[in-house]
Design a protein around this motif. Structure first.
Motif, PDB file in Angstrom:
ATOM      1  N   LYS A 104     -32.180  87.338  -5.605  1.00  0.00           N
ATOM      2  CA  LYS A 104     -31.495  86.407  -4.689  1.00  0.00           C
ATOM      3  C   LYS A 104     -32.232  86.304  -3.362  1.00  0.00           C
ATOM      4  CE  LYS A 104     -26.742  86.745  -6.182  1.00  0.00           C
ATOM      5  NZ  LYS A 104     -25.592  87.623  -6.066  1.00  0.00           N
ATOM      6  N   TYR A 105     -32.383  85.060  -2.889  1.00  0.00           N
ATOM      7  CA  TYR A 105     -32.971  84.860  -1.573  1.00  0.00           C
ATOM      8  C   TYR A 105     -32.030  84.027  -0.711  1.00  0.00           C
ATOM      9  CZ  TYR A 105     -37.467  86.465  -3.464  1.00  0.00           C
ATOM     10  OH  TYR A 105     -38.466  87.205  -4.022  1.00  0.00           O
ATOM     11  N   LYS A 106     -32.045  84.315   0.611  1.00  0.00           N
ATOM     12  CA  LYS A 106     -31.230  83.523   1.556  1.00  0.00           C
ATOM     13  C   LYS A 106     -31.990  82.265   1.940  1.00  0.00           C
ATOM     14  CE  LYS A 106     -29.483  87.516   3.939  1.00  0.00           C
ATOM     15  NZ  LYS A 106     -30.201  88.348   4.837  1.00  0.00           N
ATOM     16  N   MET A 125     -39.369  68.727 -12.158  1.00  0.00           N
ATOM     17  CA  MET A 125     -39.301  70.045 -12.809  1.00  0.00           C
ATOM     18  C   MET A 125     -37.908  70.667 -12.685  1.00  0.00           C
ATOM     19  SD  MET A 125     -43.009  71.628 -11.691  1.00  0.00           S
ATOM     20  CE  MET A 125     -42.990  73.040 -12.804  1.00  0.00           C
ATOM     21  N   GLY A 126     -37.019  70.019 -11.911  1.00  0.00           N
ATOM     22  CA  GLY A 126     -35.638  70.516 -11.818  1.00  0.00           C
ATOM     23  C   GLY A 126     -35.179  70.867 -10.415  1.00  0.00           C
ATOM     24  N   ALA A 127     -36.089  70.744  -9.425  1.00  0.00           N
ATOM     25  CA  ALA A 127     -35.685  71.064  -8.046  1.00  0.00           C
ATOM     26  C   ALA A 127     -34.759  69.975  -7.506  1.00  0.00           C
ATOM     27  CB  ALA A 127     -36.926  71.177  -7.173  1.00  0.00           C
ATOM     28  N   LYS A 128     -34.026  70.333  -6.431  1.00  0.00           N
ATOM     29  CA  LYS A 128     -33.160  69.333  -5.770  1.00  0.00           C
ATOM     30  C   LYS A 128     -33.614  69.219  -4.320  1.00  0.00           C
ATOM     31  CE  LYS A 128     -29.008  69.749  -8.546  1.00  0.00           C
ATOM     32  NZ  LYS A 128     -28.130  70.872  -8.791  1.00  0.00           N
ATOM     33  N   ILE A 129     -34.527  68.289  -4.117  1.00  0.00           N
ATOM     34  CA  ILE A 129     -35.107  68.142  -2.776  1.00  0.00           C
ATOM     35  C   ILE A 129     -34.951  66.690  -2.331  1.00  0.00           C
ATOM     36  CG2 ILE A 129     -37.204  68.416  -1.380  1.00  0.00           C
ATOM     37  CD1 ILE A 129     -38.259  70.255  -3.700  1.00  0.00           C
ATOM     38  N   GLU A 130     -34.461  66.538  -1.094  1.00  0.00           N
ATOM     39  CA  GLU A 130     -34.342  65.180  -0.539  1.00  0.00           C
ATOM     40  C   GLU A 130     -35.198  65.100   0.703  1.00  0.00           C
ATOM     41  OE1 GLU A 130     -30.322  63.987   0.443  1.00  0.00           O
ATOM     42  OE2 GLU A 130     -29.726  64.816  -1.502  1.00  0.00           O
ATOM     43  N   GLY A 132     -30.817  74.956  -3.378  1.00  0.00           N
ATOM     44  CA  GLY A 132     -31.137  75.893  -4.451  1.00  0.00           C
ATOM     45  C   GLY A 132     -29.981  76.812  -4.740  1.00  0.00           C
ATOM     46  N   PRO A 133     -30.131  77.673  -5.687  1.00  0.00           N
ATOM     47  CA  PRO A 133     -31.322  77.820  -6.514  1.00  0.00           C
ATOM     48  C   PRO A 133     -31.286  76.861  -7.698  1.00  0.00           C
ATOM     49  CG  PRO A 133     -29.758  79.572  -7.032  1.00  0.00           C
ATOM     50  CD  PRO A 133     -29.123  78.731  -5.974  1.00  0.00           C
ATOM     51  N   GLN A 184     -35.643  78.439  -4.763  1.00  0.00           N
ATOM     52  CA  GLN A 184     -34.984  79.608  -5.373  1.00  0.00           C
ATOM     53  C   GLN A 184     -33.998  80.271  -4.414  1.00  0.00           C
ATOM     54  OE1 GLN A 184     -35.481  79.956  -8.704  1.00  0.00           O
ATOM     55  NE2 GLN A 184     -36.557  78.044  -8.219  1.00  0.00           N
ATOM     56  N   CYS A 185     -33.759  79.664  -3.245  1.00  0.00           N
ATOM     57  CA  CYS A 185     -32.817  80.259  -2.281  1.00  0.00           C
ATOM     58  C   CYS A 185     -31.404  79.761  -2.576  1.00  0.00           C
ATOM     59  CB  CYS A 185     -33.181  79.864  -0.859  1.00  0.00           C
ATOM     60  SG  CYS A 185     -34.748  80.554  -0.352  1.00  0.00           S
ATOM     61  N   LEU A 186     -30.445  80.599  -2.251  1.00  0.00           N
ATOM     62  CA  LEU A 186     -29.044  80.276  -2.532  1.00  0.00           C
ATOM     63  C   LEU A 186     -28.493  79.418  -1.395  1.00  0.00           C
ATOM     64  CD1 LEU A 186     -26.713  81.093  -4.503  1.00  0.00           C
ATOM     65  CD2 LEU A 186     -26.197  82.922  -2.892  1.00  0.00           C
ATOM     66  N   GLY A 187     -28.456  78.101  -1.564  1.00  0.00           N
ATOM     67  CA  GLY A 187     -27.950  77.197  -0.527  1.00  0.00           C
ATOM     68  C   GLY A 187     -29.018  76.240  -0.044  1.00  0.00           C
ATOM     69  N   LYS A 188     -28.758  75.680   1.157  1.00  0.00           N
ATOM     70  CA  LYS A 188     -29.639  74.613   1.657  1.00  0.00           C
ATOM     71  C   LYS A 188     -30.675  75.140   2.656  1.00  0.00           C
ATOM     72  CE  LYS A 188     -29.118  70.868   4.802  1.00  0.00           C
ATOM     73  NZ  LYS A 188     -28.165  70.052   5.541  1.00  0.00           N
TER      74      LYS A 188
END
Ligand code: EPU
Length: 418
Positions: A287-289, A340-345, A355-356, A315-319
């Motif tokens: 887990k990463y912040k 590839m599956g990331a959620k980036i705007e 993420g994650p 891979q971080c938990l949140g925005k």
């Protein structure tokens, strides 16, 4: 066409050794022509950009001996002729021949440089500096003629602390008569490495690494021995990869002080790192912040690590957020990471990463060098196969990337595809 094929989701362990810094070596090679005698440079990275600069040296008549990472350059029979567009277009750093040839011969004729399309990349600050030293600049299409009867030291304030302009002005001013002061100079470690090199050749430069550099002109420069500093961007890229896939992955030949901004952000995220004098060891955590970064000139967060760091932020938990303030066009990796599956705007110069997210391999394209590095990091983490097209961009800046990653357990190879 050549592509990188990566089978991801493997643990990386062992030792990775960092090469000499690309952005230092690409200035040192042109700077060497200022000497009247043999120059030996150790720890030159074996990448496409250093080869392209050696091609320019050969074209100008400089004799080159290469022994592993050592280059011995003999500029005694150099011929200051116009540098072809074919040669200058291969990379950005060809523009250091402007400062070096102007400094040595008071005249240079060459075409606009090439390099990654990460922004407009004007060279107005370089030219302004040359003009302040007494040169005139004539532009004929894409070709520049910069010449001076005499170069005379001057006070030069840079509107932006540009790495390239700071180095180019140092090269042009080193043999000018009198004192040159560069204010709002860039402070990157590569600037210090170049100034030390010139001082080893007999130059009188003080203040490199601060925002005021003072150059007292000298009549001549002699040969010397010099070593390229370790590549902080290559080291940072592998550190990021270690946080994604590493198990006691040791990155060796590092100057940790050069990576303070990255290390501090990775610590804030909770990345597990052991920092030694010249190495950093890293192990992946579950887990990463989330964190926010803004790219800045050194010692701020380096723009050259923004793109690979974005992969880690998936891979971080949140925005998490990234604000890019140096280049206008440095988010070109985003559509591919999203595929590839990331959620980036992206909103203007800011990117929000949610993420994650699980990443899955697919076919992507390296649009520029560090976008390529971000996709390599993503491919190593992703499940399945990732194919990265336009691999040439990556090979311009990462020495033996396939061998280095294979040695620590990655499944990665260069393949010919249609
Ligand atoms: N700028 C101007 N006018 C100029 C020069 C620069 O407006 O005459 C602007 C640029 O457009 C940019 C900003 O100033 O917005 C920064 O440019 P800088 O001159 O500092 O960059 P550079 O010298 O062209 C070097 C590295 C880059 C790295 C930047 C910033 C080399 C060969 N390249 O470029 O490295 O991003 O400094 O740290 O040293 C890379 O390695 O991937 C790479 C792109």
């Amino acid at each position: 066409m050549k592509a990188l094929e990566i089978i991801g989701n493997r643990e990386l362990t062992g030792t990775l050794t960092i090469a000499g810094a690309k952005n230092s070596a690409v200035a040192l090679i042109p700077a060497a022509i200022l000497a009247d005698d043999l120059v030996t440079i150790y720890n030159i990275p074996d990448i496409a950009d250093t080869k392209a600069l050696c091609d320019i040296l050969t074209y100008l008549g400089v004799k080159i001996k290469k022994d592993k990472e050592t280059l011995i350059l003999d500029p005694k029979n150099i011929n200051n002729k116009k540098i072809d567009e074919r040669l200058s277009k291969k990379l950005r750093a060809s523009y250091y021949f402007m400062g070096a040839l102007l400094g040595k011969y008071k005249r240079v004729q060459m075409y606009f440089p090439g390099g990654c399309s990460i922004g407009l990349r004007p060279i107005n600050l370089h030219l302004k500096g040359f003009e302040a030293l007494g040169a005139t600049v004539t532009q004929e299409g894409n070709c520049y003629i910069v010449e001076a009867e005499k170069l005379k030291g001057a006070d030069i304030y840079l509107d932006f602390a540009s790495v390239g302009a700071t180095i180019n002005i140092m090269l042009a001013a080193v043999k000018a008569t009198g004192k040159t002061i560069i204010d709002n100079a860039a402070k990157e470690p590569e600037i210090v490495n170049v100034a030390t090199f010139l001082n080893n050749m007999g130059a009188k430069i003080t203040g490199a690494g601060t925002s005021t550099i003072i150059i007292d002109g000298v009549d001549s420069l002699h040969g010397c021995f010099h070593e390229v500093i370790p590549d902080r961007i290559e080291a940072g890229t592998y550190l990021i990869i270690g946080a994604l896939c590493g198990k006691n992955l040791k990155i060796k030949n590092v100057i940790p002080e050069h990576l303070e901004a990255l290390i501090s952000k990775m610590s804030e995220m909770g990345v597990d790192m052991q920092i030694g004098q010249d190495y950093i060891e890293v192990t992946k955590k579950e887990k990463y912040k989330p964190v926010n970064i803004k790219t800045l000139t050194y010692p701020g967060f380096p723009t050259d690590l923004q793109q690979p760091f974005m992969t880690l932020l998936t891979q971080c938990l949140g925005k998490s957020t990234i604000e890019e303030t140096i280049w206008e066009n440095r988010f070109m990796q985003v559509p591919y990471l999203n595929n590839m599956g990331a959620k980036i705007e992206i909103v203007g110069q800011k990117a929000c990463i949610n993420g994650p997210t699980l990443l899955t391999g697919c076919e992507v394209e390296a649009t520029d060098l560090r976008a390529g590095a971000s996709l390599v990091a993503a491919g190593l983490l992703a499940s399945g196969k990732t194919i990265i097209k336009n691999v040439e961009h990556i090979l311009r800046g990462y020495e033996q990337i396939v061998e280095k990653l294979t040695n620590v357990g990655a499944k990665i190879e260069i393949k010919e595809i249609d």
